[in-house]
Design a protein around this motif. Structure first.
Motif, PDB file in Angstrom:
ATOM      1  N   VAL A  41       8.939 -28.890  27.155  1.00  0.00           N
ATOM      2  CA  VAL A  41       8.906 -28.870  25.690  1.00  0.00           C
ATOM      3  C   VAL A  41       8.656 -27.455  25.170  1.00  0.00           C
ATOM      4  CG1 VAL A  41       7.743 -29.817  23.649  1.00  0.00           C
ATOM      5  CG2 VAL A  41       8.139 -31.267  25.641  1.00  0.00           C
ATOM      6  N   GLN A  42       7.994 -26.623  25.982  1.00  0.00           N
ATOM      7  CA  GLN A  42       7.671 -25.269  25.533  1.00  0.00           C
ATOM      8  C   GLN A  42       8.928 -24.448  25.221  1.00  0.00           C
ATOM      9  OE1 GLN A  42       5.530 -23.547  28.849  1.00  0.00           O
ATOM     10  NE2 GLN A  42       7.388 -22.768  29.804  1.00  0.00           N
ATOM     11  N   THR A 209       7.921 -30.619  18.410  1.00  0.00           N
ATOM     12  CA  THR A 209       7.119 -30.675  19.634  1.00  0.00           C
ATOM     13  C   THR A 209       5.859 -31.520  19.516  1.00  0.00           C
ATOM     14  OG1 THR A 209       5.750 -28.732  19.106  1.00  0.00           O
ATOM     15  CG2 THR A 209       7.885 -28.322  20.167  1.00  0.00           C
ATOM     16  N   SER A 216       5.127 -21.105  21.879  1.00  0.00           N
ATOM     17  CA  SER A 216       4.430 -21.491  23.104  1.00  0.00           C
ATOM     18  C   SER A 216       4.124 -20.295  23.994  1.00  0.00           C
ATOM     19  CB  SER A 216       5.275 -22.495  23.898  1.00  0.00           C
ATOM     20  OG  SER A 216       6.534 -21.935  24.249  1.00  0.00           O
TER      21      SER A 216
END
Length: 424
Positions: A41-42, A209, A216
Motif C-alpha cells: 500500500v505504501q 490508503t 509513506s
C-alpha cells in the motif's frame, strides 16, 4: 531502467507516471489489478504526483526520455545563469574573477548528473529559486503578488518532494505574522494556500490508503535511517539489521496499513527517544554531509562504476572501514572525489564569507542572505541522517550565490540595489 539517466528511484517515478496514464492511479510499482494490501500500500504515496505528471507531459515514458533530459538541462543552465547574472549585476566583478566564478559553478558534479537523470531534483531546484526570490521580495515590498509567488512555488515544491510539505506550515505562520504587522489580511489568506493544499493531499492519501499522511517515505526513512542509525551506533551493524527486520515482521502482520505505519513510527520514535544524544550526533553529521559530501554514489551511478564490495563510503564510515573502502575505489574516481571534497570545503568557506559581507549591504541583500540560509538550513535539517550531495541539489544555486559574493564582495551598498535574477 537502463542508461546513465536511470537512478534507483527513477523506476518508481516512471512506473507512477505509467500507472497514471494507463490506470488513472498514482502507484509506484506495477499495478496488480486490484487494491494492494500490507506493505504494498505504501506505493500509493511513496512518490508525490508532481514529477510523474511532469514525465507524462515531457514524454518520459519513451524508451529514451530525451525531452525530459533536455528540459532539465535547460533548467540547470537557466538556474546557474540567473545566479551568475545576479552576481555580475550586484558585484560588478572584474574579468579576473569570472574564471573563479566558472570554477565554482562547475565544482558540483551533482548539478550535471541530476540534470541528466530521471529524477525530480532539477525541477525542484528551479522552483526553489523562484521561492527564494518570492521570499526576498515579499519581505522587501510586502506585496501580495510576491506572497502568491511563494504560495505557488511552495505548492509545486511539496508536490515534487515530500521534504517540502512541512514548509507549508512555516509559510502560513510567516504570512500570518506579516499580515498582522502590515494589516493586510490578503497576505495571510494567500500564505495559507500551501497548507490547504497539503491538507487536501493528505486527505486524498487517506482516501486511498486509510492513513492520513503525506508520503509513506516518512516512515521508511524513520525506520531504515533515523532509528536504524541509532541502533547501529549503539549496538553495531548486525543488531541494526535484526532490529529493522523485527519491526518489519511485526508491522507486516498488521492487516490495516494505518496500524502498520503507526507501529513503525512508534517503535522508531521510542528508540530515538532512548538515545537522544546519539541521534543528535547522527543528525548533525547528516546535516554537515549535505554540504560537503563529494557525491561518490551519484558519480559512480552516472558513470556505471560499481561500489566497493562492502558498500559505499558513507556505509564504510559508519561501519569503521573507511580506509578499506578507499583502497577499493578506482584511483581516477578517488582523485575526483578528493578534488570535489576540497572544492566543497572552499565553497562553504566562501559562502560564510559572502553571508557576512552581505550584512553591510542593502536591505534587499541583507534580507536575501537570511532567506537563502533559511532554505539551506531547512533542507539540511529535514534531510537529517540521510545527508548526501543529492539533497543539496535543490538549494545549490543559493549556496553558489553566497559563495560568489564571498569570492568578490560588492563595491558599495548603493551599487547593490537591483532587480531580482532575470529582471535586470
Amino acid at each position: 531502467m537502463t542508461g546513465a539517466w536511470g537512478f534507483p528511484d527513477s523506476d518508481r517515478y516512471l512506473q507512477a507516471a505509467e500507472n497514471l496514464w494507463r490506470e488513472g492511479v498514482l502507484y509506484a510499482r506495477p499495478w496488480p489489478g486490484e487494491l494492494p494490501r500490507g506493505q504494498a500500500v505504501q506505493e500509493f504515496t511513496i512518490r508525490p504526483v508532481g514529477y510523474p505528471l511532469a514525465l507524462l507531459a515531457l514524454g518520459g515514458l519513451l524508451k529514451v526520455p530525451f525531452l525530459v533530459l533536455l528540459f532539465q538541462n535547460l533548467l540547470s543552465l537557466l538556474n546557474l545563469g540567473l545566479v551568475l547574472q545576479w552576481w555580475a549585476h550586484t558585484v560588478r566583478p572584474q574579468r579576473r574573477y569570472w574564471k573563479w566564478a566558472v570554477v565554482l559553478g562547475l565544482s558540483f558534479p551533482a548539478q550535471l548528473i541530476y540534470a541528466n537523470a530521471v529524477m525530480s531534483e532539477m525541477l525542484l531546484q528551479t522552483v526553489v529559486v523562484g521561492m527564494f526570490w518570492g521570499g526576498v521580495w515579499v519581505i522587501e515590498s510586502r506585496k501580495p503578488k510576491y506572497m502568491a509567488a511563494i504560495a505557488v512555488t511552495t505548492v509545486l515544491a511539496l508536490l515534487l518532494k515530500p521534504v517540502f510539505y512541512p514548509l507549508a506550515l512555516i509559510v502560513a505562520g510567516a504570512g500570518g505574522a506579516l499580515a498582522w504587522r502590515e494589516k493586510k489580511v490578503r497576505l495571510a489568506a494567500i500564505a495559507a494556500i500551501p497548507l490547504l493544499v497539503t491538507g487536501l493531499y493528505m486527505g486524498w492519501n487517506m482516501q486511498r490508503t486509510g492513513y492520513f499522511h503525506f508520503s509513506s517515505i516518512a516512515e521508511i526513512n524513520l525506520l531504515h535511517y533515523n532509528a536504524a542509525g541509532v541502533v547501529r551506533q549503539v549496538n553495531g551493524p548486525e543488531a541494526e539489521e535484526a532490529w529493522v527486520a523485527a519491526v518489519l515482521t511485526d508491522a507486516n502482520q498488521r492487516a490495516d496499513f494505518a496500524d502498520r505505519q503507526m507501529l513503525i513510527r512508534t517503535r522508531a520514535l521510542a528508540l530515538i527517544g532512548k538515545h537522544p544524544i546519539v541521534y543528535a550526533r547522527q543528525q548533525v553529521q547528516g546535516m554537515g554531509a549535505v554540504f560537503v559530501d563529494p557525491g561518490r554514489f551519484d558519480i559512480s551511478q552516472f558513470l556505471g562504476v560499481a561500489p566497493p564490495p562492502d558498500g559505499g563510503l558513507s556505509v564504510q564510515i559508519r561501519n569503521g572501514g573507511f580506509f578499506r573502502a578507499l583502497t577499493r575505489l578506482p584511483i581516477a574516481l578517488l582523485s575526483l572525489l578528493g578534488a570535489v571534497l576540497m572544492a566543497s570545503l572552499a565553497r562553504m568557506a566562501l559562502a560564510v564569507r559572502g553571508f557576512l559581507l552581505l550584512g553591510s549591504s542593502s536591505t534587499l541583500l541583507r534580507n536575501g542572505r537570511w532567506v537563502a540560509v533559511g532554505l539551506l538550513f531547512y533542507v539540511a535539517l529535514l534531510t537529517g541522517p540521510l545527508g548526501a550531495a543529492r539533497f543539496l541539489v535543490p538549494v545549490w544555486p543559493l549556496l553558489l550565490g553566497l559563495a560568489l559574493v564571498g569570492l568578490k564582495a560588492p563595491r558599495a551598498p548603493q551599487a547593490e540595489q537591483g532587480a531580482p535574477m532575470g529582471e535586470d
